[in-house]
Write a protein that holds these residues in place. Sequence first.
Motif, mmCIF file in Angstrom:
data_model
loop_
_atom_site.group_PDB
_atom_site.id
_atom_site.type_symbol
_atom_site.label_atom_id
_atom_site.label_comp_id
_atom_site.label_asym_id
_atom_site.label_seq_id
_atom_site.Cartn_x
_atom_site.Cartn_y
_atom_site.Cartn_z
ATOM 1 N N PHE A 199 0.830 -1.206 0.000
ATOM 2 C CA PHE A 199 0.000 0.000 0.000
ATOM 3 C C PHE A 199 0.864 1.255 0.000
ATOM 4 C CE2 PHE A 199 -3.714 -2.469 1.855
ATOM 5 C CZ PHE A 199 -4.438 -2.409 0.677
ATOM 6 N N ALA A 200 1.939 1.243 0.754
ATOM 7 C CA ALA A 200 2.838 2.405 0.778
ATOM 8 C C ALA A 200 3.475 2.625 -0.587
ATOM 9 C CB ALA A 200 3.916 2.214 1.849
ATOM 10 N N LEU A 201 3.909 1.539 -1.246
ATOM 11 C CA LEU A 201 4.507 1.661 -2.576
ATOM 12 C C LEU A 201 3.497 2.153 -3.598
ATOM 13 C CD1 LEU A 201 6.993 1.218 -4.360
ATOM 14 C CD2 LEU A 201 6.178 -1.114 -4.731
ATOM 15 N N ALA A 202 2.277 1.620 -3.543
ATOM 16 C CA ALA A 202 1.231 2.067 -4.464
ATOM 17 C C ALA A 202 0.891 3.538 -4.218
ATOM 18 C CB ALA A 202 -0.010 1.200 -4.310
ATOM 19 N N GLY A 203 0.834 3.933 -2.966
ATOM 20 C CA GLY A 203 0.580 5.343 -2.654
ATOM 21 C C GLY A 203 1.687 6.242 -3.158
ATOM 22 N N TYR A 204 2.934 5.832 -2.969
ATOM 23 C CA TYR A 204 4.072 6.613 -3.459
ATOM 24 C C TYR A 204 4.027 6.729 -4.981
ATOM 25 C CZ TYR A 204 8.862 7.699 -4.799
ATOM 26 O OH TYR A 204 9.966 8.257 -5.370
ATOM 27 N N ALA A 205 3.757 5.612 -5.667
ATOM 28 C CA ALA A 205 3.683 5.646 -7.125
ATOM 29 C C ALA A 205 2.536 6.538 -7.585
ATOM 30 C CB ALA A 205 3.511 4.231 -7.674
ATOM 31 N N GLY A 206 1.404 6.468 -6.888
ATOM 32 C CA GLY A 206 0.278 7.321 -7.251
ATOM 33 C C GLY A 206 0.586 8.796 -7.071
ATOM 34 N N VAL A 207 1.246 9.140 -5.975
ATOM 35 C CA VAL A 207 1.613 10.541 -5.733
ATOM 36 C C VAL A 207 2.589 11.024 -6.799
ATOM 37 C CG1 VAL A 207 2.878 12.055 -4.148
ATOM 38 C CG2 VAL A 207 1.097 10.542 -3.286
ATOM 39 N N ARG A 208 3.584 10.193 -7.125
ATOM 40 C CA ARG A 208 4.570 10.570 -8.148
ATOM 41 C C ARG A 208 3.926 10.709 -9.525
ATOM 42 N NH1 ARG A 208 10.258 10.426 -7.330
ATOM 43 N NH2 ARG A 208 10.082 11.054 -9.490
ATOM 44 N N LEU A 209 3.006 9.806 -9.842
ATOM 45 C CA LEU A 209 2.335 9.835 -11.139
ATOM 46 C C LEU A 209 1.425 11.038 -11.259
ATOM 47 C CD1 LEU A 209 1.707 8.316 -13.802
ATOM 48 C CD2 LEU A 209 -0.139 7.184 -12.583
ATOM 49 N N LEU A 210 0.686 11.321 -10.213
ATOM 50 C CA LEU A 210 -0.292 12.407 -10.272
ATOM 51 C C LEU A 210 0.319 13.778 -10.000
ATOM 52 C CD1 LEU A 210 -3.266 10.637 -8.509
ATOM 53 C CD2 LEU A 210 -2.941 11.020 -10.953
ATOM 54 N N ALA A 211 1.548 13.823 -9.517
ATOM 55 C CA ALA A 211 2.164 15.112 -9.194
ATOM 56 C C ALA A 211 2.475 15.914 -10.450
ATOM 57 C CB ALA A 211 3.433 14.890 -8.385
ATOM 58 N N ASP A 212 2.900 15.255 -11.505
ATOM 59 C CA ASP A 212 3.298 15.981 -12.709
ATOM 60 C C ASP A 212 2.107 16.474 -13.515
ATOM 61 O OD1 ASP A 212 5.910 15.539 -12.044
ATOM 62 O OD2 ASP A 212 6.115 13.756 -13.311
ATOM 63 N N ASP A 213 1.206 15.561 -13.881
ATOM 64 C CA ASP A 213 0.096 15.918 -14.758
ATOM 65 C C ASP A 213 -1.136 15.138 -14.334
ATOM 66 O OD1 ASP A 213 -1.419 16.884 -16.860
ATOM 67 O OD2 ASP A 213 -0.607 15.461 -18.320
ATOM 68 N N TRP A 214 -1.713 15.498 -13.212
ATOM 69 C CA TRP A 214 -2.835 14.745 -12.682
ATOM 70 C C TRP A 214 -4.034 14.786 -13.610
ATOM 71 C CZ3 TRP A 214 -7.557 16.823 -11.751
ATOM 72 C CH2 TRP A 214 -7.631 18.211 -11.675
ATOM 73 N N PHE A 215 -4.259 15.916 -14.295
ATOM 74 C CA PHE A 215 -5.412 16.016 -15.183
ATOM 75 C C PHE A 215 -5.228 15.102 -16.403
ATOM 76 C CE2 PHE A 215 -7.886 17.947 -18.627
ATOM 77 C CZ PHE A 215 -9.143 17.893 -18.042
ATOM 78 N N GLY A 216 -4.022 15.064 -16.949
ATOM 79 C CA GLY A 216 -3.746 14.191 -18.087
ATOM 80 C C GLY A 216 -3.897 12.726 -17.724
ATOM 81 N N VAL A 217 -3.437 12.349 -16.542
ATOM 82 C CA VAL A 217 -3.568 10.965 -16.089
ATOM 83 C C VAL A 217 -5.044 10.623 -15.889
ATOM 84 C CG1 VAL A 217 -3.055 9.370 -14.205
ATOM 85 C CG2 VAL A 217 -1.276 10.889 -15.073
#
Length: 154
Positions: free
Chosen positions: A22-40
Amino acid sequence: MSLLRRIPVGSPLQLLLLLCSFALAGYAGVRLLADDWFGVALWFVGAALVHDLVLVPLYAGVDRLLVRGFAAAGRREWVGYVRVPAALSGLLLLVWFPLISGAVDERYRSATGRSADVYLGHWLLVTAALFAGSALLLGVRVRSAAKQRPPTDH
């Protein structure tokens, strides 16, 4: 308190691994959504719509034709020998589509040092191997079933 006793809890190692995942998935989600959350979010909604409105009716229709064809030939039990390799091949195509279709730019070559030109051929070879393996398995099963069947007198 009785509700807590009925909830199956794994070993401490299982709980630790679950927490880490869960921590890894949360970290990946934060990293993924930090740059271009609307595009994702747009890509995710678009992919869900394309899957539900285009792909599901398409492969459900193809599967229905496959089942009807085998049922008409009296070989309905053979459907799985086509479904499994077709599903695996389709999944590979879905995952690796940009490379298989050649829709990659020069950044891919500079980042990996490899050409994307070989992926179509590799996917076709894997697809052929999947169908050949399935046909081989079907042949073995048909042959063993024929050996077990008692001969008929005519």
